[in-house]
Design a protein around this motif. Sequence first.
Motif, mmCIF file in Angstrom:
data_model
loop_
_atom_site.group_PDB
_atom_site.id
_atom_site.type_symbol
_atom_site.label_atom_id
_atom_site.label_comp_id
_atom_site.label_asym_id
_atom_site.label_seq_id
_atom_site.Cartn_x
_atom_site.Cartn_y
_atom_site.Cartn_z
ATOM 1 N N ALA A 16 0.842 -1.195 0.000
ATOM 2 C CA ALA A 16 0.000 0.000 0.000
ATOM 3 C C ALA A 16 0.877 1.244 0.000
ATOM 4 O O ALA A 16 1.924 1.282 0.637
ATOM 5 C CB ALA A 16 -0.917 -0.006 1.228
ATOM 6 N N LYS A 17 0.440 2.243 -0.733
ATOM 7 C CA LYS A 17 1.198 3.488 -0.844
ATOM 8 C C LYS A 17 0.952 4.357 0.389
ATOM 9 O O LYS A 17 -0.189 4.584 0.778
ATOM 10 C CB LYS A 17 0.760 4.227 -2.104
ATOM 11 C CG LYS A 17 1.509 5.498 -2.374
ATOM 12 C CD LYS A 17 0.979 6.193 -3.601
ATOM 13 C CE LYS A 17 0.027 7.258 -3.140
ATOM 14 N NZ LYS A 17 -0.352 8.231 -4.120
ATOM 15 N N SER A 18 2.030 4.810 1.004
ATOM 16 C CA SER A 18 1.889 5.749 2.115
ATOM 17 C C SER A 18 1.865 7.163 1.550
ATOM 18 O O SER A 18 2.363 7.417 0.453
ATOM 19 C CB SER A 18 3.042 5.583 3.099
ATOM 20 O OG SER A 18 4.267 5.787 2.450
ATOM 21 N N ASP A 19 1.287 8.086 2.295
ATOM 22 C CA ASP A 19 1.267 9.486 1.866
ATOM 23 C C ASP A 19 2.586 10.173 2.178
ATOM 24 O O ASP A 19 3.010 11.068 1.454
ATOM 25 C CB ASP A 19 0.123 10.223 2.567
ATOM 26 C CG ASP A 19 -1.230 9.610 2.232
ATOM 27 O OD1 ASP A 19 -1.573 9.561 1.041
ATOM 28 O OD2 ASP A 19 -1.921 9.161 3.169
ATOM 29 N N PHE A 20 3.232 9.704 3.266
ATOM 30 C CA PHE A 20 4.502 10.286 3.696
ATOM 31 C C PHE A 20 5.449 9.193 4.172
ATOM 32 O O PHE A 20 5.021 8.154 4.652
ATOM 33 C CB PHE A 20 4.288 11.265 4.869
ATOM 34 C CG PHE A 20 3.549 12.503 4.479
ATOM 35 C CD1 PHE A 20 4.230 13.612 4.015
ATOM 36 C CD2 PHE A 20 2.166 12.555 4.559
ATOM 37 C CE1 PHE A 20 3.544 14.760 3.639
ATOM 38 C CE2 PHE A 20 1.476 13.691 4.184
ATOM 39 C CZ PHE A 20 2.158 14.792 3.720
ATOM 40 N N TYR A 21 6.718 9.479 4.027
ATOM 41 C CA TYR A 21 7.780 8.693 4.650
ATOM 42 C C TYR A 21 8.438 9.588 5.690
ATOM 43 O O TYR A 21 8.617 10.786 5.455
ATOM 44 C CB TYR A 21 8.855 8.305 3.640
ATOM 45 C CG TYR A 21 8.567 7.108 2.788
ATOM 46 C CD1 TYR A 21 9.015 5.845 3.169
ATOM 47 C CD2 TYR A 21 7.891 7.230 1.584
ATOM 48 C CE1 TYR A 21 8.784 4.734 2.369
ATOM 49 C CE2 TYR A 21 7.655 6.119 0.784
ATOM 50 C CZ TYR A 21 8.103 4.880 1.177
ATOM 51 O OH TYR A 21 7.875 3.777 0.400
#
Length: 163
Positions: free
Chosen positions: A75-80
């Motif tokens: 799943a793609k995170s919005d922030f790292y």
Amino acid sequence: MGKRLETKLFSNGAEFLVMAKLLLTNIQTYKAYVNFEGYDLVCTNPNKGLSAKVQVKSKNFVGDTSFYLNSDDKAKSDFYVFAQTNSLKRNGEKYKIISDDIIEAKLYVMDYDTVEKHKRIDKKGTNWISISKRNISNIDDYLNNWGQIKRFLKMNENEITKS
């Protein structure tokens, strides 16, 4: 060659450190404990019904600036948040814990698109990023930049939520 150092406690510590910083910035944050591949924390703005997924990546050795990224199938995170904890130093086969009064942890906050722009792929096809001035000239702009997450959540950067 000796056993590989177990760093699970350090990784968990980095996640809680980031969570604490987010909470102290007045961003409601929850830890995703299990079965949430692709992100570790969820930040929310309940007044606007918005949330942001945050993936914490940690490196624990002093000066280590290379971080592996999630594979594209997660799943793609919005922030790292890249947590350069500077907690350990290696001397041969021995490890030494470095206290915060010697070198503090550095936390770099980057949105997904910025990470994609700077990521590299190694010979095995694994995504990674180097958090250094040589690779990202404006890297200091991302240091403790919690305001990015507040803007994403449509929060006033200096506002304190009242209950």
